[in-house]
Design an enzyme around this catalytic site. Structure first.
Site, PDB file in Angstrom:
ATOM      1  N   ARG A 131      43.968  51.980  69.192  1.00  0.00           N
ATOM      2  CA  ARG A 131      42.913  52.798  68.156  1.00  0.00           C
ATOM      3  C   ARG A 131      41.446  52.886  68.907  1.00  0.00           C
ATOM      4  O   ARG A 131      40.549  53.324  68.628  1.00  0.00           O
ATOM      5  CB  ARG A 131      42.863  51.870  67.233  1.00  0.00           C
ATOM      6  CG  ARG A 131      44.087  52.543  65.801  1.00  0.00           C
ATOM      7  CD  ARG A 131      44.107  51.629  64.893  1.00  0.00           C
ATOM      8  NE  ARG A 131      44.790  50.278  64.977  1.00  0.00           N
ATOM      9  CZ  ARG A 131      44.862  49.064  64.419  1.00  0.00           C
ATOM     10  NH1 ARG A 131      44.079  49.242  62.928  1.00  0.00           N
ATOM     11  NH2 ARG A 131      45.488  48.024  64.703  1.00  0.00           N
ATOM     12  N   LYS A 186      42.060  46.617  75.447  1.00  0.00           N
ATOM     13  CA  LYS A 186      41.096  46.392  74.401  1.00  0.00           C
ATOM     14  C   LYS A 186      40.294  45.068  74.620  1.00  0.00           C
ATOM     15  O   LYS A 186      39.311  44.880  74.457  1.00  0.00           O
ATOM     16  CB  LYS A 186      42.089  46.212  73.285  1.00  0.00           C
ATOM     17  CG  LYS A 186      41.297  45.832  71.805  1.00  0.00           C
ATOM     18  CD  LYS A 186      42.149  45.862  70.679  1.00  0.00           C
ATOM     19  CE  LYS A 186      42.943  44.911  70.471  1.00  0.00           C
ATOM     20  NZ  LYS A 186      43.773  44.758  69.341  1.00  0.00           N
ATOM     21  N   THR A 219      54.992  40.595  68.947  1.00  0.00           N
ATOM     22  CA  THR A 219      54.476  39.395  69.101  1.00  0.00           C
ATOM     23  C   THR A 219      55.218  38.247  69.344  1.00  0.00           C
ATOM     24  O   THR A 219      54.985  37.335  70.092  1.00  0.00           O
ATOM     25  CB  THR A 219      53.429  39.181  67.914  1.00  0.00           C
ATOM     26  OG1 THR A 219      54.176  39.273  66.567  1.00  0.00           O
ATOM     27  CG2 THR A 219      52.182  40.139  67.978  1.00  0.00           C
TER      28      THR A 219
HETATM   29  C1  UD1 Z   1      49.756  41.174  63.981  1.00  0.00           C
HETATM   30  C2  UD1 Z   1      50.468  40.217  63.019  1.00  0.00           C
HETATM   31  C3  UD1 Z   1      50.011  40.351  61.458  1.00  0.00           C
HETATM   32  C4  UD1 Z   1      48.527  39.994  61.496  1.00  0.00           C
HETATM   33  C5  UD1 Z   1      47.715  40.591  62.373  1.00  0.00           C
HETATM   34  C6  UD1 Z   1      46.227  40.281  62.756  1.00  0.00           C
HETATM   35  C7  UD1 Z   1      52.794  40.384  63.796  1.00  0.00           C
HETATM   36  C8  UD1 Z   1      53.935  40.939  63.575  1.00  0.00           C
HETATM   37  N1  UD1 Z   1      51.812  40.662  62.868  1.00  0.00           N
HETATM   38  O1  UD1 Z   1      49.638  42.361  63.414  1.00  0.00           O
HETATM   39  O2  UD1 Z   1      50.719  39.296  60.861  1.00  0.00           O
HETATM   40  O3  UD1 Z   1      47.970  39.828  60.113  1.00  0.00           O
HETATM   41  O4  UD1 Z   1      48.250  40.633  63.895  1.00  0.00           O
HETATM   42  O5  UD1 Z   1      46.228  39.004  63.230  1.00  0.00           O
HETATM   43  O6  UD1 Z   1      52.552  39.354  64.656  1.00  0.00           O
HETATM   44  N2  UD1 Z   1      50.714  41.609  71.395  1.00  0.00           N
HETATM   45  C9  UD1 Z   1      51.248  41.233  72.773  1.00  0.00           C
HETATM   46  N3  UD1 Z   1      52.597  41.807  72.980  1.00  0.00           N
HETATM   47  C10 UD1 Z   1      53.222  42.561  72.154  1.00  0.00           C
HETATM   48  C11 UD1 Z   1      52.411  42.924  70.795  1.00  0.00           C
HETATM   49  C12 UD1 Z   1      51.218  42.573  70.404  1.00  0.00           C
HETATM   50  O7  UD1 Z   1      50.799  40.732  73.464  1.00  0.00           O
HETATM   51  O8  UD1 Z   1      54.389  43.086  72.233  1.00  0.00           O
HETATM   52  C13 UD1 Z   1      49.215  41.045  71.167  1.00  0.00           C
HETATM   53  C14 UD1 Z   1      48.118  42.258  71.058  1.00  0.00           C
HETATM   54  O9  UD1 Z   1      47.657  42.524  72.446  1.00  0.00           O
HETATM   55  C15 UD1 Z   1      47.184  41.620  70.091  1.00  0.00           C
HETATM   56  C16 UD1 Z   1      48.057  40.667  69.315  1.00  0.00           C
HETATM   57  O10 UD1 Z   1      49.255  40.205  69.789  1.00  0.00           O
HETATM   58  O11 UD1 Z   1      46.272  40.680  70.794  1.00  0.00           O
HETATM   59  C17 UD1 Z   1      48.485  41.189  67.883  1.00  0.00           C
HETATM   60  O12 UD1 Z   1      49.059  42.356  68.250  1.00  0.00           O
HETATM   61  P1  UD1 Z   1      48.917  43.616  67.288  1.00  0.00           P
HETATM   62  O13 UD1 Z   1      49.581  44.832  67.606  1.00  0.00           O
HETATM   63  O14 UD1 Z   1      47.294  43.746  67.135  1.00  0.00           O
HETATM   64  O15 UD1 Z   1      49.549  43.151  65.822  1.00  0.00           O
HETATM   65  P2  UD1 Z   1      49.176  43.597  64.323  1.00  0.00           P
HETATM   66  O16 UD1 Z   1      49.904  44.716  64.050  1.00  0.00           O
HETATM   67  O17 UD1 Z   1      47.636  43.800  64.136  1.00  0.00           O
HETATM   68 CA    CA Z   2      45.518  43.336  65.610  1.00  0.00          CA
END
Ligand code: UD1
Ligand code: CA
Length: 461
Positions: free
Chosen positions: A15, A22, A78
């Site tokens: 986004r 980011k 995550t």
């Molecule tokens: C995640 C949480 C959600 C929480 C929200 C805000 C999960 C499934 N969901 O959603 O419950 O309310 O954050 O804190 O965990 N990342 C990785 N590798 C990946 C995916 C993500 O390192 O494969 C990192 C991203 O860079 C980021 C963090 O994990 O720093 C959160 O990922 P993001 O995609 O923002 O999760 P949300 O969908 O916001």
């Molecule tokens: Ca997030």
């Protein structure tokens, strides 16, 4: 038993609509991720592992010494990110594993310490926040007050979406229990990812998962968009400015003072609105800066007065004055009590003690001695189209207005140049150099002109 921290920073941050990862967007002159790593460091972990993915090399380059990185490729969620980190960490049984997202720069060390302490002998503790608008966050499910799991917004029922207590991707796990829970994760969700949030239900089934509500929900504000980046930057600014004011810095309007984290100020500095101090800029006691100053990697000594100016790699000596409307480019050094005034540009130039360049001048590759005065409109012609050349001006020199100093040229001590001169040769000490056409007077010119003009201009009604 040791504390191991995992920071999740593999995502692109779609986004933000940018190629820059980011977590590398700057807040007060430092990457988002650096603020998170500071908070993590404040919980005194034995080891920190950052999960990188999108823009891995750039993110890795931004890490401080002692912080390790592991690449998650592809990024399958995550939960998968934590699996990859655990593999790199090795045996974590009996350890506490702290998980923190890389995009929440406002987290305080005390909050992470409290989370780690709250886990104690439980398999996990998670930080939660009550959000007036929880849209997009994972909702915390409780039964009889006990945490039973987390459901992602996109997978939640309307009833679950009404829950305002959310998960914020910040957890403390016991290592063995975490590894077991991760092994049981599936991809049966709307995004087909391994969700770390699903580990919570598995852990809650075998023991107590402690929900730790954060005192101030602003702390867990994540950055997913430019609007959120600006909001977080504003909060960082408020914190920084408050700490400088507590240290004795005066700010007429702290909402309009923008300081990078590496800036240092002495007590007794006064900052007017519209001041941006960037990089490693320093300001000494009693200096007054602003309104409207942008200074990067510059040093302003005690008692300096700088307003409406741009300074890049410049040094402003004790009590020296700059502006209004001055541009000090790299290599500018103003010695004590000197002045660079209105509409003046300097580059690689030393202005000696007590010397003044008050108006409308360009000084490039120039050294000016002490107590010299450079008249309005003086230009150092330092560039011949191919190379830059130096101008050397001695002590107590008087450069007449609108002098062109064609470099290389040396003006000796106590010398004077006549206004409007184009100086192409060195001027010996004490001499006057004048270079201009002779003035001629035409008597009666005005009368003749009026006659001519009156024939052409139609009379007013
Ligand atoms: C995640 C949480 C959600 C929480 C929200 C805000 C999960 C499934 N969901 O959603 O419950 O309310 O954050 O804190 O965990 N990342 C990785 N590798 C990946 C995916 C993500 O390192 O494969 C990192 C991203 O860079 C980021 C963090 O994990 O720093 C959160 O990922 P993001 O995609 O923002 O999760 P949300 O969908 O916001
Ligand atoms: Ca997030």
């Amino acid at each position: 038993m040791s504390l191991r921290a995992i920071v999740l920073a593999a995502g692109r941050g779609t986004r933000m609509k940018s190629d820059l990862p980011k977590v590398l967007f700057p807040v007060a002159g430092r990457p988002l991720l650096s603020w998170v790593l500071d908070a993590v460091a404040g919980s005194s972990p034995d080891e920190v592992m950052v999960v990188v993915g999108y823009g891995a090399d750039a993110v890795r380059a931004a890490l401080p010494n002692g912080v390790r990185a592991v690449v998650q490729d592809p990024q399958l969620g995550t939960g998968h990110a934590v699996m990859v980190a655990l593999e790199a960490l090795g045996d974590v049984s009996g350890d506490t594993v702290l998980v923190v997202p890389g995009d929440t720069p406002l987290l305080r060390p005390a909050t992470l310490q409290a989370l780690v302490a709250a886990r104690a002998d439980a398999p996990a503790a998670l930080l939660t926040a009550v959000m007036p608008d929880p849209t997009g966050y994972g909702r915390v499910l409780r039964s009889g007050g006990k945490v039973t799991g987390i459901v992602e917004h996109r997978d939640a029922t309307p009833e679950q979406r009404a829950i305002c207590e959310v998960a914020v991707s910040t957890y403390a796990f016991e290592g063995t229990a975490l590894a077991a829970a991760l092994a049981g994760l599936g991809q049966g969700n709307d995004q087909g990812e391994y969700y770390l949030t699903d580990a919570v239900a598995a852990l809650a089934a075998g023991g107590e998962v402690r929900g730790v509500p954060v005192a101030d929900p602003a702390e867990v504000q994540g950055v997913n968009s430019h609007a959120q980046l600006a909001a977080v930057a504003a909060e960082v600014r408020r914190r920084l400015n408050a700490s400088w004011m507590a240290a004795g810095v005066e700010m007429l309007d702290p909402e309009r003072v923008y300081l990078d984290a590496a800036v240092t100020l002495e007590a007794g500095v006064r900052l007017y609105p519209g001041v941006h101090l960037a990089g490693h800029t320093t300001v000494g006691a009693g200096a007054e800066v602003g309104p409207e100053v942008f200074a990067v990697d510059s040093a302003l000594a005690s008692g300096a007065r700088v307003w409406y100016a741009v300074l890049r790699g410049a040094e402003v000596g004790e009590g020296a004055q700059v502006g209004p409307f001055a541009s000090l480019r790299p290599g500018t050094r103003l010695e004590a009590g000197s002045k660079v005034g209105t509409f003046v540009e300097t580059k690689a130039t030393v202005v000696g003690r007590g010397s003044k360049v008050p108006h409308l001048s360009y000084m490039g590759d120039t050294v000016i001695g002490e107590d010299s005065n450079i008249g309005a409109g003086t230009i150092t012609c330092n560039y011949d189209g191919r190379e830059k050349h130096r101008t050397v001006i001695g002590d107590r020199v008087f450069i007449g207005s609108d002098t062109m100093l064609v470099a290389p040229v040396v003006i000796g001590d106590d010398a004077t140049t006549g206004a409007g001169s184009v100086i192409t040769r060195d001027v010996p000490p004490g001499a006057l150099a004048v270079e201009r056409g002779q003035q001629r007077e035409v008597p009666g010119y005005a009368a003749r002109k009026t006659k001519k003009v009156s024939r052409k201009v139609p009379k007013k009604e």
